[in-house]
Scaffold this motif. Structure first.
Motif, PDB file in Angstrom:
ATOM      1  N   ASN A   1      -3.966  -7.275   9.468  1.00 17.31           N
ATOM      2  CA  ASN A   1      -5.325  -6.744   9.897  1.00 17.31           C
ATOM      3  C   ASN A   1      -5.301  -5.489   9.493  1.00 17.31           C
ATOM      4  N   SER A   2      -6.484  -4.698   9.017  1.00 18.38           N
ATOM      5  CA  SER A   2      -7.098  -4.133   7.442  1.00 18.38           C
ATOM      6  C   SER A   2      -8.076  -3.538   9.303  1.00 18.38           C
ATOM      7  N   ASN A   3      -8.984  -4.645   9.550  1.00 18.15           N
ATOM      8  CA  ASN A   3     -10.519  -3.293  10.155  1.00 18.15           C
ATOM      9  C   ASN A   3     -10.546  -3.143  10.759  1.00 18.15           C
ATOM     10  N   TYR A   4      -9.705  -2.156  10.964  1.00 16.75           N
ATOM     11  CA  TYR A   4      -9.808  -0.987  12.617  1.00 16.75           C
ATOM     12  C   TYR A   4     -11.022  -0.604  13.013  1.00 16.75           C
ATOM     13  N   GLY A   5     -11.679  -0.969  14.335  1.00 16.79           N
ATOM     14  CA  GLY A   5     -11.966   0.042  14.893  1.00 16.79           C
ATOM     15  C   GLY A   5     -12.244   1.552  15.114  1.00 16.79           C
ATOM     16  N   GLN A   6     -11.258   1.437  16.000  1.00 14.77           N
ATOM     17  CA  GLN A   6     -11.205   3.208  16.735  1.00 14.77           C
ATOM     18  C   GLN A   6     -10.379   4.003  16.109  1.00 14.77           C
TER      19      GLN A   6
ATOM     20  N   PRO B   1      -3.951  -5.209   3.903  1.00 20.06           N
ATOM     21  CA  PRO B   1      -3.177  -5.795   4.835  1.00 20.06           C
ATOM     22  C   PRO B   1      -4.152  -7.518   4.684  1.00 20.06           C
ATOM     23  N   VAL B   2      -5.245  -7.380   4.343  1.00 23.07           N
ATOM     24  CA  VAL B   2      -6.153  -9.176   4.558  1.00 23.07           C
ATOM     25  C   VAL B   2      -5.482  -9.154   3.109  1.00 23.07           C
TER      26      VAL B   2
ATOM     27  N   TYR C   1       5.345 -13.365   9.243  1.00 27.15           N
ATOM     28  CA  TYR C   1       4.716 -12.171   8.047  1.00 27.15           C
ATOM     29  C   TYR C   1       3.583 -10.936   9.147  1.00 27.15           C
ATOM     30  N   TYR C   2       3.924  -9.940   9.054  1.00 25.39           N
ATOM     31  CA  TYR C   2       2.890  -8.716   9.803  1.00 25.39           C
ATOM     32  C   TYR C   2       2.599  -7.278   8.859  1.00 25.39           C
ATOM     33  N   ALA C   3       1.255  -7.675   8.260  1.00 21.55           N
ATOM     34  CA  ALA C   3       0.483  -6.219   7.963  1.00 21.55           C
ATOM     35  C   ALA C   3       0.037  -5.646   8.388  1.00 21.55           C
ATOM     36  N   GLY C   4      -0.226  -4.718   8.822  1.00 12.57           N
ATOM     37  CA  GLY C   4      -1.448  -3.403   9.309  1.00 12.57           C
ATOM     38  C   GLY C   4      -0.426  -2.253   9.723  1.00 12.57           C
ATOM     39  N   HIS C   5      -0.902  -1.723  10.665  1.00 15.57           N
ATOM     40  CA  HIS C   5      -0.811  -0.826  11.704  1.00 15.57           C
ATOM     41  C   HIS C   5       0.405  -1.121  12.390  1.00 15.57           C
ATOM     42  N   GLY C   6       1.270  -0.614  12.571  1.00 13.56           N
ATOM     43  CA  GLY C   6       2.593  -0.724  13.758  1.00 13.56           C
ATOM     44  C   GLY C   6       3.218   0.651  13.698  1.00 13.56           C
TER      45      GLY C   6
ATOM     46  N   ALA D   1       4.414  -3.104   8.103  1.00 17.27           N
ATOM     47  CA  ALA D   1       3.824  -2.261   9.229  1.00 17.27           C
ATOM     48  C   ALA D   1       4.287  -0.774   9.710  1.00 17.27           C
ATOM     49  N   CYS D   2       4.642  -0.505   8.637  1.00 18.62           N
ATOM     50  CA  CYS D   2       5.777   1.525   8.651  1.00 18.62           C
ATOM     51  C   CYS D   2       4.436   1.857   7.818  1.00 18.62           C
ATOM     52  N   ARG D   3       3.803   1.686   8.802  1.00 13.53           N
ATOM     53  CA  ARG D   3       2.810   3.011   8.365  1.00 13.53           C
ATOM     54  C   ARG D   3       2.049   4.020   9.716  1.00 13.53           C
ATOM     55  N   ASN D   4       1.680   5.172   9.301  1.00  7.01           N
ATOM     56  CA  ASN D   4       1.544   6.649   9.484  1.00  7.01           C
ATOM     57  C   ASN D   4       0.974   6.063  11.664  1.00  7.01           C
ATOM     58  N   ASN D   5       1.374   7.014  12.647  1.00  8.74           N
ATOM     59  CA  ASN D   5       0.522   6.589  13.377  1.00  8.74           C
ATOM     60  C   ASN D   5      -1.111   7.493  13.327  1.00  8.74           C
ATOM     61  N   PRO D   6      -1.991   5.941  13.767  1.00  9.95           N
ATOM     62  CA  PRO D   6      -3.164   7.017  14.153  1.00  9.95           C
ATOM     63  C   PRO D   6      -3.883   7.426  15.269  1.00  9.95           C
ATOM     64  N   PHE D   7      -3.016   7.201  15.945  1.00 14.28           N
ATOM     65  CA  PHE D   7      -3.452   7.611  17.813  1.00 14.28           C
ATOM     66  C   PHE D   7      -2.561   8.466  17.596  1.00 14.28           C
TER      67      PHE D   7
END
Length: 465
Positions: free
Chosen positions: A31-36, A43-44, A93-98, A146-152
């Motif tokens: 998951n790369s293209n987050y809308g919000q 990740p892609v 396997y998951y790559a993206g925000h987690g 998926a251990c990136r910063n919490n963007p929310f």
């Protein structure tokens, strides 16, 4: 008539058994293209890289899913659950925000808004649901880049039970979980087209003769080295101790390999089953710890991996035992055979060195002491799933300085050459000359016997740079 029906039923059973042959399936999500929230560059790319590596590792079916919204994410897990049921090996396997919230780990679809932590159950994917999709498989693997910063987090009301950094560790039975970063830490997206974690995983997943039980530790060493120790992958494993190989050496063809001795070539041609038999034979020899037991091992494996160590143990047992050695022979273990390694008082010390001191092994989180040319365990640990290394056992010997910040020695547990390279931050990168691929890990500095000597060594190292 009955006989005919029995024959027909047997035939149908054989056909059914063939269709139900062991299989390996993988679901790879990027998951790369987050809308919000902030988009992620890699990740892609990472998902496509890992999908290719999984195919090279022998996975029969690899499903690649990119930029999933919440409904597509749920549908992908539901469909994969059917594929994983009855599989030999199943991997997600998951790559993206987690992120972590409400005491759980959540994987974030690309359409999530998450204006509050209470929205998580409705807009995000609970990691437990990912675990459930693997039910029915014999070997279950979850890999989370998926251990990136919490963007929310900035928009969440203060006081909510959420972390702004990383995921939390979980304990799951019969599942191998590999995190790109330790609990509470974040993982790099990478400066290139792939994250450091994905690059290592893609390299190691199809590595021949590497048990999946050692996959996480090997990736961890790669990432620690690539990031200068700033990113430390974390492994949670509670799967079978019997080695599981995705790519045995016997499946390789047309790949150039390093020249090896006749004994190594024999073991390579015989494949993992013989390697397992040798390990069990060695375990039995160490458990008995007698001259006849080691001689029996040598009779079966004269060019075996532990042949030199077996001969050393025979020589040691032939000598008159010391009072301390006799006392050790009466020690009761925890049901595992003690490694047939010498103790500190059985190895003559050498010259003092700048690296003398206490160090933590990055892959084990266990301490050892380097002291005058030898390194011995301070904490006990389980080695190669078969035997126990206990306090004061020497794991490296004949360590000597060969240049500024460079040392060589011998790893006794694997009977291979070891190299120690001092890093600018004061830690040590270790390379073991294991076959067919070298083993890497880092020794993390705890305390030094001679701080001034280390300062001088680091100054010399900096001057040479």
């Amino acid at each position: 008539m009955i006989r005919t029906w029995l024959l027909l039923c047997c035939g149908l059973f054989l056909v059914w058994s063939g269709d139900a042959a062991a299989k390996r399936v993988a679901l790879v999500i990027g998951n790369s293209n987050y809308g919000q929230s902030s988009s992620l560059a890699n990740p892609v790319n990472d998902a496509q890289l890992i999908a290719g590596a999984a195919k090279r590792a022998g996975f029969d079916e690899v499903v690649t899913a990119l930029d999933l919204d919440v409904q597509a994410f749920q549908r992908a897990l539901r469909d994969f659950r059917q594929k994983a049921n009855g599989a030999d090996v199943a991997m997600v396997y998951y790559a993206g925000h987690g992120i972590e919230g409400q005491g759980k780990n959540w994987l974030i679809p690309v359409d999530a808004e998450l204006k509050a932590s209470l929205d998580l159950p409705y807009e995000a994917i609970d990691l437990d649901r990912v675990m459930e999709s693997l039910n029915g498989a014999q070997i279950r693997m979850v890999v989370l880049d998926a251990c990136r910063n919490n963007p929310f987090a900035r928009s969440w009301r203060s006081g909510t039970r959420s972390l702004t950094r990383g995921l939390i560790g979980v304990e799951a039975d019969d599942v191998l979980v590999i995190y790109a970063a330790a609990p509470g830490q974040t993982a790099a997206d990478g400066d290139g087209i792939n994250s450091p974690f994905a690059q290592s995983l893609a390299k190691r997943l199809p590595q021949p003769d590497l048990p999946v039980q050692l996959l996480g530790g090997t990736v961890r060493d790669d990432v620690l080295s690539a990031t200068g120790g700033t990113q430390r992958p974390f492994v949670s494993a509670s799967i079978t101790g019997t080695p599981v190989y995705l790519v045995p050496r016997t499946q390789l063809a047309g790949i150039e390999q390093t020249p090896v001795s006749a004994g190594q070539q024999q073991r390579q041609s015989q494949g993992p089953q013989t390697a397992d038999r040798e390990a069990l034979s060695w375990q039995g020899a160490m458990s008995a710890n007698t001259i006849p037991a080691y001689q029996a091992y040598l009779a079966d494996f004269p060019e075996g991996q532990f042949a030199a160590l077996a001969r050393e143990n025979i020589s040691s047992l032939g000598a008159k035992p010391t009072a301390q050695a006799a006392m050790r022979g009466s020690e009761k273990g925890n049901g595992l055979a003690k490694a047939g390694l010498p103790y500190r008082d059985m190895v003559a010390p050498g010259k003092p060195m700048a690296i003398d001191g206490v160090w933590t092994i990055s892959t084990l989180n266990k301490r050892l002491k380097i002291e005058k040319g030898r390194a011995y365990a301070l904490d006990g640990w389980i080695h190669a799933q078969f035997w126990q290394i206990v306090s004061n056992m020497v794991v490296h010997r004949d360590i000597k300085r060969i240049g500024t910040g460079r040392y060589v020695g011998r790893d006794l547990s694997l009977n291979v050459k070891s190299r120690f390279n001092l890093l600018p931050d004061g830690n040590i990168k270790v390379r073991l000359s294991t076959f067919p691929f070298a083993t890497h890990f880092v020794l993390l500095k705890e305390s030094l016997d001679q701080s001034a000597a280390m300062d001088s060594e680091l100054a010399l190292l900096a001057a040479e740079k």
